[in-house]
Design a protein around this motif. Structure first.
Motif, PDB file in Angstrom:
ATOM      1  N   UNK A   1       0.817  -1.225   0.000  1.00  0.00           N
ATOM      2  CA  UNK A   1       0.000   0.000   0.000  1.00  0.00           C
ATOM      3  C   UNK A   1       0.841   1.261   0.000  1.00  0.00           C
ATOM      4  N   UNK A   2       2.051   1.206   0.557  1.00  0.00           N
ATOM      5  CA  UNK A   2       2.861   2.414   0.650  1.00  0.00           C
ATOM      6  C   UNK A   2       3.245   2.977  -0.720  1.00  0.00           C
ATOM      7  N   UNK A   3       3.096   2.177  -1.765  1.00  0.00           N
ATOM      8  CA  UNK A   3       3.362   2.675  -3.122  1.00  0.00           C
ATOM      9  C   UNK A   3       2.238   3.573  -3.633  1.00  0.00           C
TER      10      UNK A   3
ATOM     11  N   UNK B   1       0.192   1.138 -12.741  1.00  0.00           N
ATOM     12  CA  UNK B   1      -0.487   1.367 -11.470  1.00  0.00           C
ATOM     13  C   UNK B   1      -0.191   2.792 -11.032  1.00  0.00           C
ATOM     14  N   UNK B   2      -1.219   3.559 -10.845  1.00  0.00           N
ATOM     15  CA  UNK B   2      -1.045   4.958 -10.455  1.00  0.00           C
ATOM     16  C   UNK B   2      -1.990   5.283  -9.307  1.00  0.00           C
ATOM     17  N   UNK B   3      -1.639   6.278  -8.514  1.00  0.00           N
ATOM     18  CA  UNK B   3      -2.541   6.767  -7.473  1.00  0.00           C
ATOM     19  C   UNK B   3      -3.371   7.924  -8.030  1.00  0.00           C
TER      20      UNK B   3
ATOM     21  N   UNK C   1     -10.515   9.179   1.134  1.00  0.00           N
ATOM     22  CA  UNK C   1      -9.485   9.807   0.321  1.00  0.00           C
ATOM     23  C   UNK C   1      -9.708   9.499  -1.150  1.00  0.00           C
ATOM     24  N   UNK C   2      -8.636   9.182  -1.849  1.00  0.00           N
ATOM     25  CA  UNK C   2      -8.717   8.965  -3.288  1.00  0.00           C
ATOM     26  C   UNK C   2      -8.895   7.482  -3.617  1.00  0.00           C
ATOM     27  N   UNK C   3      -9.299   7.230  -4.851  1.00  0.00           N
ATOM     28  CA  UNK C   3      -9.353   5.868  -5.374  1.00  0.00           C
ATOM     29  C   UNK C   3      -7.934   5.445  -5.740  1.00  0.00           C
ATOM     30  N   UNK C   4      -7.566   4.212  -5.389  1.00  0.00           N
ATOM     31  CA  UNK C   4      -6.250   3.678  -5.738  1.00  0.00           C
ATOM     32  C   UNK C   4      -6.441   2.376  -6.499  1.00  0.00           C
ATOM     33  N   UNK C   5      -5.654   2.202  -7.548  1.00  0.00           N
ATOM     34  CA  UNK C   5      -5.720   0.998  -8.367  1.00  0.00           C
ATOM     35  C   UNK C   5      -4.542   0.109  -7.997  1.00  0.00           C
ATOM     36  N   UNK C   6      -4.802  -0.832  -7.098  1.00  0.00           N
ATOM     37  CA  UNK C   6      -3.787  -1.766  -6.646  1.00  0.00           C
ATOM     38  C   UNK C   6      -3.677  -2.912  -7.650  1.00  0.00           C
ATOM     39  N   UNK C   7      -2.604  -3.683  -7.602  1.00  0.00           N
ATOM     40  CA  UNK C   7      -2.481  -4.802  -8.539  1.00  0.00           C
ATOM     41  C   UNK C   7      -3.605  -5.817  -8.435  1.00  0.00           C
ATOM     42  N   UNK C   8      -4.235  -5.936  -7.255  1.00  0.00           N
ATOM     43  CA  UNK C   8      -5.241  -6.977  -7.051  1.00  0.00           C
ATOM     44  C   UNK C   8      -6.660  -6.433  -6.883  1.00  0.00           C
ATOM     45  N   UNK C   9      -6.819  -5.101  -6.793  1.00  0.00           N
ATOM     46  CA  UNK C   9      -8.167  -4.550  -6.654  1.00  0.00           C
ATOM     47  C   UNK C   9      -8.136  -3.043  -6.847  1.00  0.00           C
ATOM     48  N   UNK C  10      -9.333  -2.476  -7.052  1.00  0.00           N
ATOM     49  CA  UNK C  10      -9.512  -1.025  -7.071  1.00  0.00           C
ATOM     50  C   UNK C  10     -10.188  -0.645  -5.760  1.00  0.00           C
ATOM     51  N   UNK C  11      -9.575   0.264  -5.035  1.00  0.00           N
ATOM     52  CA  UNK C  11      -9.996   0.527  -3.663  1.00  0.00           C
ATOM     53  C   UNK C  11     -10.149   2.026  -3.416  1.00  0.00           C
ATOM     54  N   UNK C  12     -10.750   2.347  -2.286  1.00  0.00           N
ATOM     55  CA  UNK C  12     -10.922   3.726  -1.842  1.00  0.00           C
ATOM     56  C   UNK C  12     -10.184   3.900  -0.526  1.00  0.00           C
ATOM     57  N   UNK C  13      -9.281   4.841  -0.469  1.00  0.00           N
ATOM     58  CA  UNK C  13      -8.536   5.061   0.759  1.00  0.00           C
ATOM     59  C   UNK C  13      -9.451   5.647   1.838  1.00  0.00           C
ATOM     60  N   UNK C  14      -9.281   5.179   3.070  1.00  0.00           N
ATOM     61  CA  UNK C  14     -10.034   5.685   4.211  1.00  0.00           C
ATOM     62  C   UNK C  14      -9.063   6.034   5.324  1.00  0.00           C
ATOM     63  N   UNK C  15      -9.452   7.012   6.159  1.00  0.00           N
ATOM     64  CA  UNK C  15      -8.572   7.491   7.223  1.00  0.00           C
ATOM     65  C   UNK C  15      -9.380   7.823   8.478  1.00  0.00           C
TER      66      UNK C  15
END
Length: 227
Positions: free
Chosen positions: A94-96, A223-225, A166-180
């Protein structure tokens, strides 16, 4: 991670006393395998795994020493309610995809099936319990997570629990939404039953577009943020 007590006891509305203890792959693998095999757990990507494969997976995660895993049980009946993991994002993929801050702690949660006597708002209370468990470590200042953007039920509960998106992130295994959730925000929240559902930030159309972008990106190896 800091050395912390491995047991916490908390009263949950509609449940009563709940104990949180360290997860043991040797004794808890049967529960994990059962839950992960069910359709609602498809976002975990472990359907079709054998009991031994599930046990080996969690043995390996614990052996790496990078994740703290716990299980919450109804103290009176012994019924498992939910399982969760906490990890340091600095040592995770995730740190990427987002800017890690000092004191960040990531987490994942797997809810148990409802059973014959479903507990009202159990997922809400699970998120509140997890926040208490993780914030017991004074070095943690913020919770972070990356739920699948298709999991709208979980996203709605996260809004109720006080997480910010937060923002949507496209990880290698899923498309996710950052939460904080910051420690300060957690401490300001009131215990009790959940407030009304808040708005989930992504429309159905936005979810479909992000899923399409993710599939294209993975096919191209991109893969981009912040897409």
């Amino acid at each position: 991670m800091s050395a912390q007590p491995k047991l916490m006891r908390i009263e949950l509305p509609g449940v009563g006393p709940v104990q949180v203890r360290a997860l043991d792959p040797e004794t808890d693998a049967v529960t994990l395998h059962d839950w992960l095999s069910r359709d609602y757990a498809r976002f975990w990507g472990m359907q079709g795994k054998t009991l031994e494969e599930v046990r080996d997976k969690y043995r390996g995660l614990l052996a790496e020493g990078r994740e703290e895993m716990a299980i919450a049980l109804d103290e009176r009946s012994g019924r498992p309610l939910f399982i969760f993991m906490a990890y340091d994002p600095r040592h995770d993929l995730l740190q990427r995809f987002y800017t890690v801050k000092p004191g960040d702690r990531g987490f994942h949660v797997l809810m148990g099936p409802p059973g014959q006597d479903p507990v009202p708002a159990l997922t809400f209370h699970a998120f509140r319990t997890i926040a208490r468990w993780i914030f017991r470590d004074p070095t943690v200042s913020r919770l972070v997570g990356e739920p699948d953007i298709r999991n709208r039920k979980v996203l709605a509960r996260l809004v109720q629990t006080g997480f910010e998106f937060g923002s949507v992130v496209h990880l290698p295994h899923k498309t996710a939404l950052m939460i904080y959730m910051s420690r300060e925000r957690h401490q300001a929240l009131q215990d009790g039953m959940p407030p009304p559902n808040g708005p989930v930030p992504l429309s159905d159309r936005a979810v479909k577009l992000h899923m399409l972008a993710g599939r294209i990106g993975r096919k191209l190896g991109i893969y981009e943020r912040n897409w």
